[in-house]
Design a protein around this motif. Structure first.
Motif, PDB file in Angstrom:
ATOM      1  N   ASP A  97      71.674  -5.433  -2.222  1.00  0.00           N
ATOM      2  CA  ASP A  97      72.155  -5.618  -0.976  1.00  0.00           C
ATOM      3  C   ASP A  97      71.077  -6.046   0.131  1.00  0.00           C
ATOM      4  O   ASP A  97      69.910  -5.107  -0.028  1.00  0.00           O
ATOM      5  CB  ASP A  97      73.142  -4.881   0.276  1.00  0.00           C
ATOM      6  N   ASP A  99      70.622  -5.951   3.165  1.00  0.00           N
ATOM      7  CA  ASP A  99      70.809  -5.454   4.396  1.00  0.00           C
ATOM      8  C   ASP A  99      70.381  -4.101   4.427  1.00  0.00           C
ATOM      9  O   ASP A  99      70.142  -3.540   5.637  1.00  0.00           O
ATOM     10  CB  ASP A  99      72.634  -5.565   5.199  1.00  0.00           C
ATOM     11  N   GLN A 101      70.949  -1.262   3.762  1.00  0.00           N
ATOM     12  CA  GLN A 101      72.283  -0.523   2.707  1.00  0.00           C
ATOM     13  C   GLN A 101      71.726   0.616   1.572  1.00  0.00           C
ATOM     14  O   GLN A 101      72.029   1.518   1.545  1.00  0.00           O
ATOM     15  CB  GLN A 101      73.863  -1.046   3.119  1.00  0.00           C
ATOM     16  N   ARG A 203      73.661  -0.412   7.762  1.00  0.00           N
ATOM     17  CA  ARG A 203      73.290  -1.475   7.571  1.00  0.00           C
ATOM     18  C   ARG A 203      71.770  -2.074   8.338  1.00  0.00           C
ATOM     19  O   ARG A 203      71.604  -1.196   9.484  1.00  0.00           O
ATOM     20  CB  ARG A 203      74.011  -3.110   8.292  1.00  0.00           C
TER      21      ARG A 203
HETATM   22 MG    MG Z   1      75.825  -4.255   3.344  1.00  0.00          MG
END
Ligand code: MG
Ligand code: UDP
Length: 332
Positions: A97, A99, A101, A203
């Protein structure tokens, strides 16, 4: 980059949509981890039609190992991952991902599992940094059902951190939402898939792109998984057969309605199930035939000399290939 070769050993693919606050720090983390592996690598960010400064932030990073696949609009995460698969040249492809994470420091663990002979490795987040009742619990239930429906032992389908041998992802065209059923949808042999425990971090910035409703979409999609994963490649013939099944079941429901309401309801439910399966079969066939993304251009820092072994092209000069024209389609 550690020593250019004819093909990078590793491609790290990151789909991003409105992640302006996250791409810079994530790139720095990825570059540090990838460099420490001591093998040629590339980092492929796929900009999925971001409306914020994601693309500008990425383009400002002066890293010759960075390639930015700029899509022609917002096609969705599954399409962005498909575009990353098509652009990736590494013998091994890792996705995560955009973001923040997923923790890039987990990547070496995933690669270790591939080296032990697995074809695909999926991250498994043990301590999810998210709300229990609205996100963790529904996803646990959905994961059990997905593993049961596909026969592939992955119990954290929503984890974006995964690693694949490149042959597995070649030509994949994933319809919207179907990234959740990876690697099962790629036709992997269940015994050659494993999970590795990974860190889940909060996040970086921005908000998730999905809400609670995705659990219902996953439940609807479940019905089609046995056919899509275990039934061999689906085609027009399956669509015709499912059309016929829906019509037959609807007629049957009407025909028996006068005599038995229960029988009519059963036939109606079966018609609904056949329609749900048809919906996804149509999407998979269409994705394979038409492709799920369009590339506007590929941005790429570096100079011709450095790029000699990496496919060529300098920032803004690499011709946008029609990646959809690549041989093969999604395999199931
Ligand atoms: Mg995410
Ligand atoms: N994403 C994307 N296109 C979209 C939606 C999301 O490329 O249309 C990217 C997003 O930027 C992120 C990844 O897909 O890098 C996972 O999305 P998100 O973090 O919102 O999902 P969650 O972690 O909540 O499952």
């Amino acid at each position: 980059m550690a020593g250019a070769g004819p093909q990078p050993a590793l491609s790290i693919v990151v789909p991003v949509y409105n992640e302006e606050g996250n791409v810079g720090p994530l790139h720095a983390e990825l570059a540090a981890v990838a460099t420490s592996l001591g093998r040629p690598y590339e980092i492929v960010f796929v900009n999925d039609g971001s409306r914020d400064a994601t693309l500008e932030r990425l383009a400002a990073i002066a890293d010759p190992a960075l390639r930015i696949v700029d899509l022609d609009g917002n096609f969705g995460e599954a399409a962005a991952i498909s575009a990353g698969f098509a652009a990736a040249r590494g013998a091994v492809v890792v996705t995560l991902d955009g973001d923040g994470q997923n923790d890039p420091n987990d990547i070496p663990k995933l690669l270790g599992a591939l080296e032990r002979g697995y074809d695909a490795v999926s991250g498994r987040r043990l301590e999810r940094q998210e709300a229990f009742f609205s996100r963790v619990l529904p996803s646990r239930v959905a994961n059990r059902l997905i593993a049961w429906a596909t026969g592939v032992p992955v119990y954290d389908c929503g984890c974006g951190l995964k690693a694949y041998r490149r042959e597995l992802v070649d030509g994949a065209q994933l319809p919207r939402g179907m990234n959740r059923f990876l690697p099962a949808l790629l036709g992997v042999v269940p015994s050659r898939v494993t999970e590795i425990t990974t860190q889940d971090r909060p996040r970086g910035s921005g908000a998730s792109h999905y809400g609670f409703s995705r659990t219902f979409v996953v439940l609807r999609d479940l019905l089609s998984l046995p056919l899509l994963v275990r039934g061999g490649p689906v085609g027009r013939g399956h669509v015709h057969a499912l059309n016929a099944a829906v019509i037959f079941l609807l007629i049957a429901a009407v025909a028996v309605a006068g005599r038995s309401l229960a029988a009519a309801m059963t036939a109606l439910l079966a018609a609904g199930a056949a329609a749900a399966i048809r919906h996804n079969v149509v999407r998979v066939v269409h994705a394979r035939e038409s492709g799920v993304f369009r590339v506007r251009r590929i941005l790429h820092h570096g100079n011709d000399d450095e790029d000699r072994h990496r496919g060529g092209g300098v920032l803004g000069h690499e011709p946008a290939p029609d990646l959809r024209a690549r041989a093969g389609g999604a395999r199931h």
